[in-house]
Design a protein around this motif. Sequence first.
Motif, mmCIF file in Angstrom:
data_model
loop_
_atom_site.group_PDB
_atom_site.id
_atom_site.type_symbol
_atom_site.label_atom_id
_atom_site.label_comp_id
_atom_site.label_asym_id
_atom_site.label_seq_id
_atom_site.Cartn_x
_atom_site.Cartn_y
_atom_site.Cartn_z
ATOM 1 N N LEU A 12 1.297 -1.151 -0.320
ATOM 2 C CA LEU A 12 0.145 0.148 0.178
ATOM 3 C C LEU A 12 1.175 1.362 -0.535
ATOM 4 O O LEU A 12 0.670 2.299 -0.976
ATOM 5 N N GLN A 13 1.372 1.427 0.642
ATOM 6 C CA GLN A 13 2.924 2.522 0.273
ATOM 7 C C GLN A 13 3.703 2.610 -0.264
ATOM 8 O O GLN A 13 3.749 3.790 -1.366
ATOM 9 N N ALA A 14 4.208 1.435 -1.209
ATOM 10 C CA ALA A 14 4.875 1.828 -2.752
ATOM 11 C C ALA A 14 3.775 2.390 -3.482
ATOM 12 O O ALA A 14 3.925 3.055 -4.303
ATOM 13 N N GLN A 15 2.562 1.996 -3.425
ATOM 14 C CA GLN A 15 1.267 2.032 -4.747
ATOM 15 C C GLN A 15 1.102 3.793 -3.936
ATOM 16 O O GLN A 15 0.970 4.351 -5.291
ATOM 17 N N ASP A 16 1.388 3.907 -2.800
ATOM 18 C CA ASP A 16 1.201 4.983 -2.690
ATOM 19 C C ASP A 16 2.155 6.405 -2.866
ATOM 20 O O ASP A 16 1.800 7.419 -3.782
ATOM 21 N N LYS A 17 3.419 5.625 -3.378
ATOM 22 C CA LYS A 17 4.581 5.839 -3.631
ATOM 23 C C LYS A 17 4.425 6.562 -5.467
ATOM 24 O O LYS A 17 5.089 7.523 -5.299
ATOM 25 N N LYS A 19 2.017 7.407 -7.037
ATOM 26 C CA LYS A 19 1.242 8.619 -7.324
ATOM 27 C C LYS A 19 2.289 9.271 -8.277
ATOM 28 O O LYS A 19 1.864 10.800 -8.796
ATOM 29 N N ILE A 20 3.680 9.572 -7.275
ATOM 30 C CA ILE A 20 4.590 11.082 -7.976
ATOM 31 C C ILE A 20 4.923 10.556 -9.268
ATOM 32 O O ILE A 20 5.856 11.830 -9.580
ATOM 33 N N GLY A 21 4.712 9.568 -10.120
ATOM 34 C CA GLY A 21 5.307 9.117 -10.684
ATOM 35 C C GLY A 21 4.808 9.197 -12.039
ATOM 36 O O GLY A 21 3.261 9.325 -11.862
ATOM 37 N N GLN A 22 4.922 9.845 -13.517
ATOM 38 C CA GLN A 22 4.397 9.021 -14.647
ATOM 39 C C GLN A 22 4.576 8.143 -16.146
ATOM 40 O O GLN A 22 5.633 7.722 -15.304
ATOM 41 N N ALA A 33 -1.438 1.969 -19.146
ATOM 42 C CA ALA A 33 -1.284 1.419 -18.392
ATOM 43 C C ALA A 33 -2.047 2.167 -17.469
ATOM 44 O O ALA A 33 -2.209 2.458 -17.111
ATOM 45 N N ASP A 34 -2.104 0.729 -16.620
ATOM 46 C CA ASP A 34 -2.734 1.560 -15.792
ATOM 47 C C ASP A 34 -1.755 2.045 -14.310
ATOM 48 O O ASP A 34 -1.228 0.880 -13.943
ATOM 49 N N PRO A 35 -2.189 2.634 -13.958
ATOM 50 C CA PRO A 35 -0.644 3.097 -12.786
ATOM 51 C C PRO A 35 -1.335 3.307 -11.562
ATOM 52 O O PRO A 35 -0.203 2.638 -10.763
ATOM 53 N N ASN A 36 -2.278 2.520 -11.338
ATOM 54 C CA ASN A 36 -2.225 1.757 -9.783
ATOM 55 C C ASN A 36 -1.942 0.184 -9.731
ATOM 56 O O ASN A 36 -1.967 -0.651 -8.476
ATOM 57 N N GLY A 37 -1.650 -0.481 -11.367
ATOM 58 C CA GLY A 37 -1.449 -1.971 -10.854
ATOM 59 C C GLY A 37 0.159 -2.436 -10.742
ATOM 60 O O GLY A 37 1.148 -1.403 -10.351
ATOM 61 N N GLN A 276 14.080 9.591 -14.363
ATOM 62 C CA GLN A 276 14.983 8.529 -14.968
ATOM 63 C C GLN A 276 14.608 7.418 -15.523
ATOM 64 O O GLN A 276 15.335 6.669 -16.615
ATOM 65 N N GLY A 277 13.031 7.333 -15.411
ATOM 66 C CA GLY A 277 13.103 6.289 -16.656
ATOM 67 C C GLY A 277 12.574 5.022 -15.688
ATOM 68 O O GLY A 277 12.234 3.934 -15.787
ATOM 69 N N ASN A 278 13.198 5.265 -14.280
ATOM 70 C CA ASN A 278 12.463 3.533 -13.421
ATOM 71 C C ASN A 278 11.621 3.563 -12.631
ATOM 72 O O ASN A 278 10.905 5.073 -12.410
ATOM 73 N N SER A 279 11.035 2.797 -12.479
ATOM 74 C CA SER A 279 9.498 2.719 -11.639
ATOM 75 C C SER A 279 10.205 2.920 -10.559
ATOM 76 O O SER A 279 10.586 2.634 -10.060
ATOM 77 N N VAL A 280 8.660 4.019 -9.692
ATOM 78 C CA VAL A 280 9.225 4.341 -8.313
ATOM 79 C C VAL A 280 9.054 3.987 -7.388
ATOM 80 O O VAL A 280 9.492 3.464 -6.610
#
Length: 294
Positions: A12-17, A19-22, A33-37, A276-280
């Motif tokens: 859950l914490q990771a999913q919250d983090k 949200k700042i990504g694009q 893609a599903d940003p919440n996936g 940088q193109g890395n998964s938040v």
Amino acid sequence: MVCKVISSDLILQAQDKAKIGQLPDYIPWLSQADPNGLAIAFISLDNQLESHGNIEQIFPLMSVIKPFVLLYLLEQLGEELVFKKVGQNPSNLPFNSLDQLEIDNGFPRNPMINSGAITLASLLMGENGFNRCEKLRFWLNKQAGCQLFLSETILNSVRSLPNFRNQAIVEKLTAKGYLENPELALDTYNHICCLSGTIIDLVRLGLLLVKGSDLILAKHCQIVREIMTTCGLYEASADFAQKVGLPTKSGVSGAVLTLIPEQGAIACYSPPLDAQGNSVAGLWLVEHIASLIC
């Protein structure tokens, strides 16, 4: 066991983090893609598997395929030939940087950035991009016990918009004599980046690099792990290596693969990316899990 530290609260914490990504906008499939996936898996040396999230989600490996192209070519061609074509040094510039190629007089700095990966794609054997990709796919599935497949849908999405930066990289590599057939090299690169699977497929690939096999030289796995540590996250590699110290590779699909020596591998999937193109969420999860089990 990692299952004791990958808690629902951590996810859950990771999913919250996240949200700042694009989402990346230069490949239509990725932009939708599903940003919440989110999915995460750990596999131990004795093949004990722990997974959470949507483990059925299919996604392209994108740049996470690069360490495995390197491994395959080290096995097929040997170190001397491979490292005549591409270097082993980290870069502080983006993964598709033309400036880096200019600085290095056209020589690809490492296999984890686009110039190096396109150059290595040119060394794969086969008459066209599809056949070259199929040989790599078959070998990886056999060695790792996974079920990668080429997604034509994602490949068509990649082809639907011109990638001017990769085209410019290819032109520079060709002008400097590192590519003989630039169109085939780029087409092969596009094919291999669209190899797809689930988080379970990805974590099994990671285990191959951790424990190797009787059919792969241990030295080749070691070389790949070392380059992942120094170059796998592009200009974020040095900082991540200092904080976490584990071989890690990311892809713009939101995939992250991390190797844990003598323990196993972690694979994460969460599409929103940092600058940088890395998964938040992926990097955040790896960092937190590593602090608990390493």
